[in-house]
Design a protein around this motif. Structure first.
Motif, PDB file in Angstrom:
ATOM      1  N   ASP A  57       0.887  -1.123  -0.022  1.00 32.77           N
ATOM      2  CA  ASP A  57      -0.179   0.006   0.146  1.00 32.77           C
ATOM      3  C   ASP A  57       0.996   1.055   0.006  1.00 32.77           C
ATOM      4  O   ASP A  57       0.495   2.539  -0.458  1.00 32.77           O
ATOM      5  CB  ASP A  57      -0.943  -0.052   1.193  1.00 32.77           C
TER       6      ASP A  57
ATOM      7  N   ARG B  92      -5.938   0.479  -8.400  1.00 32.22           N
ATOM      8  CA  ARG B  92      -5.653   0.251  -6.906  1.00 32.22           C
ATOM      9  C   ARG B  92      -5.946   1.704  -6.433  1.00 32.22           C
ATOM     10  O   ARG B  92      -6.014   1.796  -4.965  1.00 32.22           O
ATOM     11  CB  ARG B  92      -4.451  -0.184  -6.536  1.00 32.22           C
TER      12      ARG B  92
ATOM     13  N   GLN C  58      -8.430   5.530   1.520  1.00 36.09           N
ATOM     14  CA  GLN C  58      -7.770   4.572   1.987  1.00 36.09           C
ATOM     15  C   GLN C  58      -6.492   4.626   2.992  1.00 36.09           C
ATOM     16  O   GLN C  58      -6.051   3.685   3.538  1.00 36.09           O
ATOM     17  CB  GLN C  58      -7.178   3.776   0.595  1.00 36.09           C
TER      18      GLN C  58
ATOM     19  N   SER D  42      -6.250   2.369   6.259  1.00 35.13           N
ATOM     20  CA  SER D  42      -5.159   1.116   6.431  1.00 35.13           C
ATOM     21  C   SER D  42      -4.647   1.289   7.655  1.00 35.13           C
ATOM     22  O   SER D  42      -3.650   0.625   7.937  1.00 35.13           O
ATOM     23  CB  SER D  42      -3.802   1.661   5.476  1.00 35.13           C
TER      24      SER D  42
ATOM     25  N   LYS E 202     -11.376  -4.179   1.088  1.00 34.74           N
ATOM     26  CA  LYS E 202     -10.258  -3.906  -0.176  1.00 34.74           C
ATOM     27  C   LYS E 202      -9.735  -5.367  -0.306  1.00 34.74           C
ATOM     28  O   LYS E 202      -9.552  -5.430  -1.593  1.00 34.74           O
ATOM     29  CB  LYS E 202      -9.113  -2.863   0.461  1.00 34.74           C
TER      30      LYS E 202
END
Length: 639
Positions: free
Chosen positions: A97, A209, A216, A220, A426
């Protein structure tokens, strides 16, 4: 030997250095300002510095609470090969990520400057094209993709083959099927930016993505309450990002790093005393790395953990306090290894932690009290850990491409009701995308029998000469699959697709011989309708069939020849041979041929050890049934 000498030229053409290669788990990005109005290097440098400052502001606004796995997003001015630009390198470790967060930041930055062109690669090369592999044109393959992919004004742009490199010689007028150098790509963009390709389909796949960003970034993160020494709580409050190197030190521990924890007389930096329970901010990758590790408690912590387990008066209290202390033990051990391991002494974060500890030792700073800790932001925040839970039935259904086939769960049948799905949203979306791409690959009707199609540029240049030499020979060869399959079926005595049954032979010859002879005559009588290549294949197959007939391999009635081969003739065999006009050649040469054939067939059957195989299948088609060979037998040649 001469060829080897020609290939090795040593340094006669000069040494340009070893090929550059990125370290593993790193993403590299280069930002170029291409504007014809900037006439001097000073103006270009000023423009690059403005872009760098804007990038810092953007990162600070979006990544206020974010924790990088290893390296953060950073840009520095670099001057290389006559080009001045901004350059950055981020090591993202196990957190993929982080790599896509860098791409998101670069894309957002490109949207703020119309003269900014950005290139981003990792150890795999142009990884944006790898993401968009299903949507790429056939000409755009890894062999020619270097320096062709750019991010500009929030879009993905690709330099086409028609953009001839400006540094090429005048003779090179045709499109060049090779990778471009950085200088060639820069000059192409500067001279003709409109020629670059912008495909919405490729762009959507390449940036797939990024569809959940910027949300996101927050998604995360994971907050968890843990019990740690007060001294460590002070360090984490002042340097929250230090949790990442400490977790990695714990996750990648070695015997040298563990040595201070295993010694009884060792003076720990963070001894297991004066504990407090606080909420610590992790990324989901960091928390999973700690949670998943099986770790034997250090000697100094064993008594503390045993005491916590005994003093838990209820099951609910035990299920909450003991895991908090156990996770705190892992975090504390990670910090202990980070600070005491000699290989980490030069890390910037380690020096900062040691400065904070020195302030405590010199009484310049005091440890926070319980009241002060209670006023810390998010001190008691604890996020749900359901994203760690995996329902393997749902996981397998996703892999099978049947996400809708949900089986009703029965609460209490096997403990508490299992959570639906697996991981977070996700993770499920990424798996669905992977399954879709795999199914698309399997359902590709354009692929040949060898799988993916190969272009001429997919082969090495070294093979070009040999391919050119044999080009004329390859043009004379063609292959008809249907024709070959039909002839092989007839040679094996099976019904052909055209006739349905094997035609009988009124003249005593095998039906395949008559059929093939008839077709050869048709080929000879009507050459205008039948290709010459097919005629050659028919003749070749007829010759193969004739040789097999002479060896007796195509005789579907094994009695006459096999009996005569193994020695002696029976009256039935003689009558059969007489009726079918077979000549019984009993000379030694024909016997040797039949003997070798029988020996090879029997040895093939024997090697199967009673299991199905080519030997038994072939003899079954010939009407022969052999028992299992339990003992060792050796076929002796008849005299």
């Amino acid at each position: 030997m001469e060829a080897d000498k020609d290939e090795f030229r040593g340094f006669e053409d000069g040494f340009n250095g070893f090929p550059k290669r990125l370290p593993d788990d790193c993403v590299e990005y280069s930002l170029f300002v291409i504007d014809a109005r900037l006439k001097s290097q000073r103006e270009l440098l000023s423009r690059l510095e403005a872009v760098r400052k804007e990038a810092v502001k953007l990162a600070e606004s979006l990544l206020k609470d974010y924790i990088w796995q290893r390296d953060g997003f950073k840009l520095e001015v670099e001057n290389s090969k006559g080009l001045m630009y901004l350059h950055g390198l981020t090591n993202y470790g196990d957190a993929v990520d982080d790599e896509w967060l860098v791409v998101y930041l670069l894309r957002e930055l490109s949207n703020r400057y119309s003269d900014l062109w950005i290139r981003v690669v990792d150890v795999d090369g142009e990884f944006l094209l790898i993401e968009a592999a299903n949507a790429l044109p056939r000409w755009l393959n890894p062999e020619i993709a270097d320096h062709r992919v750019w991010i500009h004004a929030n879009d993905l742009r690709i330099i086409p083959l028609s953009a001839a490199p400006t540094t090429s010689s005048a003779k090179e007028t045709a499109p060049v099927s090779r990778s471009l150098s950085l200088d060639e790509a820069h000059k192409t963009i500067a001279s003709n930016p409109g020629i670059l390709i912008h495909s919405p389909l490729i762009e959507a796949e390449a940036f797939y993505r990024l569809q959940n960003y910027p949300s996101q970034i927050t998604a995360s993160l994971h907050y968890a309450t843990i019990t740690i020494p007060r001294k460590l709580a002070y360090i984490l409050h002042g340097r929250a990002a230090s949790i990442a190197p400490a977790t990695e030190a714990f996750y990648l521990r070695d015997p040298i790093a563990l040595k201070p924890l295993q010694s009884i007389s060792s003076n720990l930096v963070f001894p297991p005393e004066d504990h407090v329970t606080i909420s610590v901010r992790f990324t989901k990758v960091l928390y999973a790395q700690l949670k998943s590790q099986q770790f034997s408690p250090p000697i100094a912590w064993k008594a503390k953990l045993a005491e916590a387990e005994e003093n838990s008066s209820s099951t609910d209290l035990k299920q909450k306090r003991y895991p908090q202390l156990e996770m705190g033990m892992k975090v504390t051990s990670g910090f202990e290894m980070l600070i005491t391991d000699p290989k980490n002494r030069d890390k910037h974060i380690v020096r900062e932690i040691k400065l904070l500890l020195d302030d405590l030792d010199t009484d310049e700073e005091d440890l926070p009290t319980d009241e002060e800790i209670s006023r810390w932001e998010d001190v008691a925040r604890e996020d749900d850990e359901k994203w760690l839970d995996i329902n393997f039935e749902d996981f397998e259904r996703e892999l099978a491409g049947n996400p809708q086939e949900k089986k009703p769960s029965i609460p209490g049948a096997f403990g508490p009701e299992s959570p639906p799905g697996f991981g977070d949203a996700k993770t499920q979306a990424d798996l669905k995308k992977m399954v879709e791409r795999f199914e698309s690959f399997l359902n590709d009707n354009e692929a040949g029998i060898d799988g993916a199609e190969m272009d001429e540029m997919d082969f090495d240049d070294d093979e070009g000469d040999s391919e050119e030499d044999s080009e004329d020979e390859d043009k004379d060869v063609s292959f008809d699959e249907n024709e070959f399959a039909r002839m092989m079926r007839e040679m094996m005595g099976l019904p052909s697709d055209e006739d349905g049954v094997v035609r009988s032979d009124t003249e005593g010859r095998p039906a395949t011989t008559i059929s093939n002879t008839h077709r050869i005559e048709e080929l000879g009588s009507d050459e205008d309708e039948v290709d010459e290549e097919a005629n050659e294949i028919q003749k070749l197959m007829l010759g193969m069939e004739r040789e097999l007939n002479e060896a007796g391999a195509l005789n579907l009635d094994p009695t006459p020849n096999k009996v005569s081969t193994l020695g002696g003739k029976t009256p039935a065999a003689e009558a059969s041979n007489k009726d079918e006009n077979w000549e019984d050649e009993s000379d030694g040469e024909n016997v040797d041929i039949d003997f070798n054939l029988a020996k090879n067939l029997l040895e093939s059957f024997k090697s199967q050890a009673g299991m199905p195989g080519p030997g038994s299948n072939l003899m079954g088609l010939m009407g022969m049934q052999l028992p299992r060979d339990e003992d060792e037998h050796h076929i002796s040649k008849p005299t």
